[in-house]
Design a protein around this motif. Sequence first.
Motif, PDB file in Angstrom:
ATOM      1  N   VAL A  85       1.620  -3.546   0.948  1.00  0.00           N
ATOM      2  CA  VAL A  85       1.501  -4.248   2.361  1.00  0.00           C
ATOM      3  C   VAL A  85      -0.046  -3.742   2.902  1.00  0.00           C
ATOM      4  O   VAL A  85      -1.055  -4.117   3.183  1.00  0.00           O
ATOM      5  N   THR A 141       9.461  -9.398   6.171  1.00  0.00           N
ATOM      6  CA  THR A 141       8.932 -10.888   6.013  1.00  0.00           C
ATOM      7  C   THR A 141      10.017 -11.986   6.553  1.00  0.00           C
ATOM      8  O   THR A 141       9.672 -12.921   6.954  1.00  0.00           O
ATOM      9  N   HIS A 163      -3.468  -5.400   3.726  1.00  0.00           N
ATOM     10  CA  HIS A 163      -3.861  -5.744   4.991  1.00  0.00           C
ATOM     11  C   HIS A 163      -4.444  -4.647   5.929  1.00  0.00           C
ATOM     12  O   HIS A 163      -5.195  -4.901   6.674  1.00  0.00           O
ATOM     13  N   LEU A 170       4.329  -8.375   8.519  1.00  0.00           N
ATOM     14  CA  LEU A 170       3.740  -7.987   7.380  1.00  0.00           C
ATOM     15  C   LEU A 170       4.808  -7.194   6.297  1.00  0.00           C
ATOM     16  O   LEU A 170       4.708  -7.371   5.113  1.00  0.00           O
TER      17      LEU A 170
END
Length: 271
Positions: free
Chosen positions: A226, A158, A230, A155
């Motif tokens: 991020v 990448t 997430h 995450l």
Amino acid sequence: MEIREVQIVQAMVKSKLPDCDYVINPYIGCAHSCAYCYAKFMKRFTGHQEEWGKFIDVKTNIVWALKNQLERPARTKYFEKGMVFLSSVTDPYQSLEDKYRLTRSCLELLAKYDWPVSVLSKSSLIKRDIDVFKKFSDIEVGLSIGVLNDGIARLFETTSNKVSERVKALHEVKRNGIKTYLFIAPVLPFLTDLESTFKFFQGKVDKICVETLNTDSVNWKGVREVLAAHFPDLLPKYEYIFFTKKRDAYLEDLSREVSAFGKKYKVKTVF
Ligand code: SF4
């Protein structure tokens, strides 16, 4: 990706980083494009308009420039032999290195004159150069891993190698008798399991370096995105740790933890 071949004059520049005298960055920019990358500030100096991770300048004449610096030491004290770090603001083994082999060629030259070297990467491509590492009398090779979990790492990172591939590469370098270090960087609160990482690498590396998250504005933006996507529950916790008076206490706690784990797992630490 915008790739340009550029010419330079100086390959090796003096460094203010701890434990090294010079740095060599064979590339400007870094294709790994990690969300937390501390090197994004480089754009201020290079004038690139592209997003970080979307451009690479390849210093195609870097070996020529390094040869000039190494072979004419008498001209100036500036090039007295000292520890050289590859690399401080790029990954010396990002995928373009497979084609250009600039890091490898610089290392071959440094090995010829037996300069002490520290190499740090996030790529298992380092395995390719084990034969060159073996030529040095003083070299250490490190791999950067912030979290052991492949899914979480992906995450934030990448495009770089899977953590599991980096681990294998680090073990292979060590099996070949080369001094290795693990660079736990950056520590991501609630995601990096520091103790499990120390335990996992016990007896498998010569040193563990730990670095905290750099939350300067441009870096924080990537991490924030991020987290928001997430781990939304962690966002206020990070803001509390890094953007309030809590920060100093967090860093002190982290420093204590690092030295405690170093003693427990019998490994030298740097924080
Ligand atoms: S590998 Fe290092 S230099 Fe490259 S993007 Fe990631 S943090 Fe930045």
